[in-house]
Design an enzyme around this catalytic site. Structure first.
Site, PDB file in Angstrom:
ATOM      1  N   SER A 201     -51.498   6.437  51.399  1.00 13.62           N
ATOM      2  CA  SER A 201     -50.429   7.405  51.192  1.00 13.62           C
ATOM      3  C   SER A 201     -50.704   8.697  51.972  1.00 13.62           C
ATOM      4  CB  SER A 201     -50.249   7.673  49.696  1.00 13.62           C
ATOM      5  OG  SER A 201     -49.069   8.401  49.451  1.00 13.62           O
ATOM      6  N   ASP A 354     -44.459  11.445  54.118  1.00 12.43           N
ATOM      7  CA  ASP A 354     -45.894  11.218  54.305  1.00 12.43           C
ATOM      8  C   ASP A 354     -46.121   9.946  55.127  1.00 12.43           C
ATOM      9  OD1 ASP A 354     -45.092   9.460  52.331  1.00 12.43           O
ATOM     10  OD2 ASP A 354     -46.812   9.785  51.032  1.00 12.43           O
ATOM     11  N   ASP A 356     -47.031   6.840  54.749  1.00 17.11           N
ATOM     12  CA  ASP A 356     -46.441   5.553  54.369  1.00 17.11           C
ATOM     13  C   ASP A 356     -45.005   5.700  53.886  1.00 17.11           C
ATOM     14  OD1 ASP A 356     -46.901   6.728  51.934  1.00 17.11           O
ATOM     15  OD2 ASP A 356     -48.052   5.090  51.081  1.00 17.11           O
ATOM     16  N   ASP A 358     -43.360   7.016  51.384  1.00 14.69           N
ATOM     17  CA  ASP A 358     -42.823   6.852  50.032  1.00 14.69           C
ATOM     18  C   ASP A 358     -42.516   8.205  49.394  1.00 14.69           C
ATOM     19  OD1 ASP A 358     -45.465   7.611  49.614  1.00 14.69           O
ATOM     20  OD2 ASP A 358     -45.927   6.026  48.185  1.00 14.69           O
TER      21      ASP A 358
END
Length: 668
Positions: A201, A354, A356, A358
């Site tokens: 993340s 961010d 990734d 999400d």
């Protein structure tokens, strides 16, 4: 050859002797020594022994303890840990220059590396085979793998695909970095048995992780979680014997057809296309922070007709995240370059995702002309309000079916969203932190629909009709930590969808001659001023984990009777108390405590599941006694509530220091 073997044996004996002496002298933890021996016994190359020998010879005991004091445990969120050590040995550096990524990931049982990727995949695949047998499914399990641009992400994904296929699964892997929400979508779209996302993340560049999704596209929860955890944690070695060729699965690359299918569904998040057309002067600046967001967001916003600029320096994959201190859109610093571009272009909105993709952070041009950062709670509340209001305005929701509408939030997310839900007659369901719990609710709502087996093949309009007739209609869900969702075709927080939803709200405000902060003040004036403050204390390494556990235990066994002069009226211990949500579903056990204060404030304390932190969530609010707050009252209330939250946080920090100090004195 015999001479070489003898030399290797002699080297191993010398290393073992050094390790034993380090344990005797108190430098090395016994658990670390045990895990070093376990790793070296099953080592596929001499890399592991060379790395350990370097650290032992240099007497880097803290580094060895951090790397080996435990085997990185597979939890309900999968794995997460360092993939680059605090100290990089010469053997790990390999042929890479000092400014480059090391040639090999961090060696250790408590690190993200090939050892743990193999273990995790072996265990997951074993569980999928067991699940298929119990469900009488004769086909091979299907496994979808995606990865972000972090160090070693691609190599970890390729290894996971190899291990899965050689152990009898068909593995489908994206050919380049993709986002968490697209992985969730792909699992459902391809009717896969499970999915894996290689990501950490928004953690620092030296971290990586392994997140597991089940066939519903949501992160694993019970009944699957504990059995998967047990399977993985029972595997001590990265080595395995591949199945015979005729029983192995295949590895297949995923093409852009998944991108297009996902983008078509994302387009349905727009509730009122007319506001986008009416706000053609709206200017948006976006940054993917060197992550996966640019794959979908840039073409998607342009397709929808938004006027978009992307920060060029951050519009490429780079696991170093070189233009930011941290690739976390929650932090103001991460948005610096985007805000600079917004100032240059006189843009109205800044959005960032961010690595990734999400999570989404945002800043807006306020009524005074300055760029203003929004909190995760503010963003979520604006989205919840706009989507609820617009669905009523469009006739999708009305007074007859409102009871089927639901807003889902976590216990540590602002209660403003609960006030909005109650005002419109919707349910507000609260969950533990982690979007997997929101995903579980969406799965429950899907299963309540008759003949739901073909649900994934239906259009958004068709599923919406079914949900309103037979089940619950998911209006919005979110977390204070900048995670949002506006539909159930993705079962995790969706940064791609969040950007689209937020840009529509910005277009709505622009079309009506308002700024986002003015819109937010209108919401506060009507529903009440709700403010929050988050704080955390960081404790790294083996010693830090012990401190976090001691603090959490202290709050449970010795809760404070008052906080800064305000009496504590109730304490909910989520680990020991039986707690049910608004739908009478029991909340799973978690090490979290919630303190309600006499003056209406509340405090939540929990250990982070992904970072070496203990987190504190502070809440305070003021509701209008009648009518609405006027602008003068609202400004005064904002100041008073902020000062109150600041005082509470100062008190909590002092109390935590005192608790640790007393604990140390008792132990000594």
């Amino acid at each position: 050859m015999p001479e070489e073997l003898a030399a290797m044996s002699g080297d191993a004996e010398q290393l073992n002797s050094k390790i034993e002496r380090a344990v005797t002298d108190g430098h090395l933890m016994e658990s670390a020594a045990k895990n070093i021996h376990t790793l070296l016994e099953g080592a596929p190359t001499d890399l592991y022994s060379r790395v350990v020998d370097e650290l032992v010879s240099a007497t880097k005991w803290q580094e060895l303890n951090d790397r080996f004091y435990r085997t990185l445990s597979f939890g309900t969120g999968g794995l997460r840990g360092r993939t680059i050590g605090k100290i990089v040995t010469a053997s790990e550096r390999g042929n890479a220059r000092a400014s480059e990524r090391p040639e090999f990931p961090c060696v250790g049982t408590n690190a993200m590396n090939f050892f743990n990727i193999s273990r995790a995949t072996q265990g997951l695949v074993a569980y999928l085979h067991d699940w298929n047998r119990s469900a009488k499914i004769s086909t091979k399990p299907k496994f979808v793998i995606a990865y972000d641009p972090r160090f070693f992400s691609k190599e970890f994904a390729e290894l996971a695909a190899k291990v899965a296929s050689e152990n009898g699964c068909n593995a489908f892997i994206f050919g380049s970095p993709r986002s968490v929400p697209e992985l969730s979508f792909a699992v459902r779209y391809l009717r896969a048995s499970a999915g894996v996302m290689i990501t950490a993340s928004h953690n620092p560049p030296y971290d990586n992780g392994y997140k597991v999704y089940f066939s519903d596209g949501a992160q694993v929860i019970e009944p699957h979680a504990n059995e998967i955890i047990a399977k993985v944690n029972a595997i001590a070695s990265e080595a395995y014997t591949p199945l015979p060729k005729d029983r192995q699965g295949k590895v297949e690359m995923i093409g852009t057809d998944i991108d297009e299918a996902y983008m078509r569904r994302l387009g349905t998040l727009v509730l009122d296309p007319t506001v986008i057309r009416e706000a053609k002067s709206l200017k948006i600046v976006y940054t993917p922070l060197h992550g996966t967001g640019g794959v979908i967001i840039e073409p998607m916003l342009k397709r929808l007709g938004f006027n978009l600029e992307v920060v060029p320096e951050q519009d490429h994959f780079d696991g170093r995240f070189p233009t930011v201190k941290s690739p976390n859109p929650e932090n103001a610093e991460a948005l610096t370059m985007a805000i600079d571009l917004a100032e240059k272009e006189d843009a109205d909105v800044v959005v960032a995702t961010d690595p990734d993709c999400d999570r989404m952070g945002a800043a807006v041009r306020a009524s005074d002309g300055k760029i203003k950062l929004l909190t995760g709670n503010q963003i979520g509340s604006i989205l919840a309000w706009y989507r609820t209001r617009t669905l009523f305005e469009k006739g999708v929701l009305n007074k007859h079916n409102a009871s089927r509408g639901v807003i889902i939030k976590t216990f540590v997310t602002t209660d403003l969203q609960k006030a909005i839900a109650e005002h419109y007659g919707l349910r507000c369901v609260e969950t533990l932190t982690g979007f997997k719990y929101i995903g579980a609710k969406l799965g429950k709502y899907e299963r309540a629909i008759p003949d739901h087996q073909n649900y994934v093949d239906l259009s958004e309009e068709e599923t919406r009709k079914l949900r309103l007739e037979h089940s619950s209609f998911y209006v919005f869900g979110g977390e204070e930590s900048y995670g949002y969702s506006g539909a159930d075709f993705v079962r995790d927080k969706d940064g791609n969808g969040a950007v689209i939803m937020f840009c529509e709200v910005a277009a709505y405000a622009k079309a009506h001659g308002n700024t986002i902060d003015e819109l937010l003040d209108d919401i506060y004036s009507e529903f009440g001023y709700f403010a929050e403050k988050n704080g955390s204390l960081v404790f790294e390494g083996a010693e830090g984990a012990t401190k976090i556990a001691r603090l959490i235990k202290s709050y449970a066994t010795d809760p404070f009777p008052e906080v800064h002069g305000s009496k504590v009226t109730s304490v909910r211990n989520f680990e020991s108390d039986k707690i049910e949500d608004a739908e009478s579903d029991q909340i799973p056990k978690e090490k979290m405590l919630m303190f309600e204060l006499e003056d209406g404030a509340r405090i939540a304390v929990r250990a982070s599941g992904t970072e070496p932190k203990i987190k504190y969530y502070l809440f305070a609010h003021r509701r209008p006694e009648k009518g609405k707050f006027d602008s003068v009252d609202l400004d005064q209330i904002k100041t008073e509530v902020k000062e109150k939250l600041d005082r509470l946080w100062d008190w909590l920090q002092e109390d935590a220091e005192s608790r640790l100090r007393e604990d140390n004195q008792q132990r000594s």
